[in-house]
Design a protein around this motif. Structure first.
Motif, PDB file in Angstrom:
ATOM      1  N   SER A 195       0.624  -0.647  -0.349  1.00  0.00           N
ATOM      2  CA  SER A 195      -0.373  -0.404   0.038  1.00  0.00           C
ATOM      3  C   SER A 195       1.208   1.233  -0.097  1.00  0.00           C
ATOM      4  O   SER A 195       1.719   1.352   0.840  1.00  0.00           O
ATOM      5  CB  SER A 195      -0.762  -0.295   1.191  1.00  0.00           C
ATOM      6  OG  SER A 195      -1.955  -1.150   1.737  1.00  0.00           O
ATOM      7  N   ARG A 248      -9.786  -1.234  -5.762  1.00  0.00           N
ATOM      8  CA  ARG A 248      -8.455  -1.453  -4.242  1.00  0.00           C
ATOM      9  C   ARG A 248      -7.842  -0.334  -3.587  1.00  0.00           C
ATOM     10  O   ARG A 248      -7.443   0.465  -2.651  1.00  0.00           O
ATOM     11  CB  ARG A 248      -7.514  -1.083  -5.228  1.00  0.00           C
ATOM     12  CG  ARG A 248      -7.601  -3.131  -6.193  1.00  0.00           C
ATOM     13  CD  ARG A 248      -6.643  -3.890  -6.473  1.00  0.00           C
ATOM     14  NE  ARG A 248      -6.390  -2.674  -7.789  1.00  0.00           N
ATOM     15  CZ  ARG A 248      -5.507  -2.306  -8.124  1.00  0.00           C
ATOM     16  NH1 ARG A 248      -4.161  -2.325  -7.554  1.00  0.00           N
ATOM     17  NH2 ARG A 248      -5.679  -1.607  -9.326  1.00  0.00           N
ATOM     18  N   GLN A 260      -5.192   6.750  -1.311  1.00  0.00           N
ATOM     19  CA  GLN A 260      -5.004   5.589  -0.844  1.00  0.00           C
ATOM     20  C   GLN A 260      -4.979   4.263  -1.627  1.00  0.00           C
ATOM     21  O   GLN A 260      -6.114   3.689  -2.326  1.00  0.00           O
ATOM     22  CB  GLN A 260      -5.802   4.989   0.887  1.00  0.00           C
ATOM     23  CG  GLN A 260      -5.721   4.076   1.317  1.00  0.00           C
ATOM     24  CD  GLN A 260      -3.778   4.309   1.973  1.00  0.00           C
ATOM     25  OE1 GLN A 260      -3.870   5.263   2.633  1.00  0.00           O
ATOM     26  NE2 GLN A 260      -2.543   2.897   1.655  1.00  0.00           N
ATOM     27  N   ASN A 300      -4.627   0.610  -2.039  1.00  0.00           N
ATOM     28  CA  ASN A 300      -3.743  -0.542  -1.485  1.00  0.00           C
ATOM     29  C   ASN A 300      -3.962  -1.805  -2.646  1.00  0.00           C
ATOM     30  O   ASN A 300      -4.086  -1.853  -4.041  1.00  0.00           O
ATOM     31  CB  ASN A 300      -4.791  -1.372  -0.047  1.00  0.00           C
ATOM     32  CG  ASN A 300      -4.638  -0.163   0.302  1.00  0.00           C
ATOM     33  OD1 ASN A 300      -4.051   0.863   1.377  1.00  0.00           O
ATOM     34  ND2 ASN A 300      -6.433  -0.049   0.680  1.00  0.00           N
ATOM     35  N   SER A 301      -3.194  -2.815  -2.051  1.00  0.00           N
ATOM     36  CA  SER A 301      -3.513  -4.104  -2.962  1.00  0.00           C
ATOM     37  C   SER A 301      -2.655  -3.748  -4.471  1.00  0.00           C
ATOM     38  O   SER A 301      -3.557  -4.247  -5.816  1.00  0.00           O
ATOM     39  CB  SER A 301      -4.676  -4.835  -3.487  1.00  0.00           C
ATOM     40  OG  SER A 301      -5.373  -5.430  -1.702  1.00  0.00           O
TER      41      SER A 301
END
Length: 116
Positions: free
Chosen positions: A17, A67, A82, A84-85
């Motif tokens: 992340s 994500r 943000q 993620n993944s």
């Protein structure tokens, strides 16, 4: 006019992340929309996500839905992404954008590199 400054890019492994920040030089409530774009080598710049600062309404590219999250803090005149993944295909220079009555403004970009 507005000056935009991105931060938070870097190198991360796949599945990791990162959080990007965009600091604006003026009240973001004066902006029609704000967004994050990215450009990978040899490819066109593409929209990742956008937000209407006044309402918080959000739009995401299909490739990042589920994500990535876009948000803003009107007290700090800032916008965030943000991520993620993360995947190797997310590797690109990420740009902060602000649109004020049809005029686009851009930050200098921040590099995000995702290793496999």
């Amino acid at each position: 006019q507005v000056q935009l400054e991105e931060s938070g890019g870097g190198l991360v492994q796949a599945g990791g992340s990162l959080r990007l920040s965009c600091a604006a030089s003026r009240n973001i409530l004066s902006m029609s929309t704000m967004g994050w774009y990215r450009q990978a080598p040899g490819r066109q710049r593409e929209l990742v996500a956008s937000i209407i600062p006044s309402s918080g309404s959000r739009v995401f590219a299909d490739s990042v839905k589920g994500r990535f999250t876009i948000s803003r803090d009107t007290s700090k005149n800032a916008m965030y992404l943000q991520m993620n993944s993360l995947r190797p295909e997310d590797t690109a220079v990420y740009y902060c954008n602000a649109n004020i009555y049809g005029q686009d403004y851009w930050g200098q970009g921040t590099q995000v590199t995702v290793s496999s």
